[in-house]
Design a protein around this motif. Structure first.
Motif: not given
Length: 234
Positions: A22-50
């Motif tokens: 299969a040929e590569a398609g459109e990416c659902p997100v940019t690096n910047g969008q992923l970074k912003k969402a990930l950092v926010s999710a990391d800060e909000a989540d309290s499970s695991g080993l921190n």
């Protein structure tokens, strides 16, 4: 959510063959969008080993198209988790059909692969059926990892992961890629991936690819997993 043997086996077979042409398609997100969402999710989540996380997104063909980490620098989270996150994203994308057909997360594969007290493991060996292509994973310097110059970008690396942290990405009921998180316990990876997908507004509706805790037909418990997101009671 309990998923049928038929749907799991059929979807798992698809991930074994999905690394084809299969040929590569459109990416659902940019690096910047992923970074912003990930950092926010990391800060909000309290499970695991921190711990902090790596996050990888693939396009619909399974090619890596966005990478981010939530810590201050590339080695603020386990370096080995970068490749694991990519394999989780590839697995989840390969198991994603239309939302109505039931997306399958990597967490839902666990009991079918690891087996149970009764000995039932119809997908035993699944993780070995689609080996990772490591030729580009570790190219270049550490400073490129998690940036727009990451050597994994544009590559279809394969891999099959069968514990929490991989989710399909959806838009208007259509599968458009995969998200993989790694860096903490398998339960925390799933929990923070769930939060990240919600922040990206790329969750299926309904989001039935939940983690189910259970000794026989579910995912094992992890340390500090009481606040795990995206869970269905056994």
């Amino acid at each position: 959510m309990m998923i049928s043997t038929k749907s799991v086996v059929a979807a798992a077979f698809s991930v074994l063959i999905f690394s084809g042409g299969a040929e590569a398609g459109e990416c659902p997100v940019t690096n910047g969008q992923l970074k912003k969402a990930l950092v926010s999710a990391d800060e909000a989540d309290s499970s695991g080993l921190n711990n902090h996380y790596w996050a990888v997104v693939t396009d619909r063909s399974g090619a890596v198209c966005a990478i981010a980490y939530s810590g201050e620098q590339a080695d603020s989270q386990w370096l080995v988790s970068r490749q694991i996150a990519a394999a989780k994203a590839f697995t989840a994308n390969g198991l994603s059909l239309t939302a109505n057909s039931g997306p399958i997360s990597t967490a839902q594969l666990y009991p079918w692969v690891q087996g149970s007290p009764s000995g039932g493991n119809p997908l035993f060996g699944l993780a070995f059926g689609n080996p990772v292509d490591g030729s580009a994973i570790y190219d270049g310097g550490l400073g490129k990892y998690g940036t727009e110059k990451d050597p994994m970008l544009g590559r279809r690396l394969g891999g099959t992961i069968t514990f929490g942290g991989g989710l399909g990405l959806y838009r208007s009921g259509n599968a458009i890629g995969g998200l993989g998180l790694s860096g903490d316990t398998a339960c925390a990876d799933h929990s923070t991936a769930w939060r990240t997908r919600l922040k990206l507004k790329l969750a299926p509706n309904p989001a039935v690819d939940t983690l189910t805790f259970g000794d026989t037909n579910g995912h094992p418990h992890c340390p500090n997993d009481g606040a795990t997101q995206g869970v269905t009671a056994d």
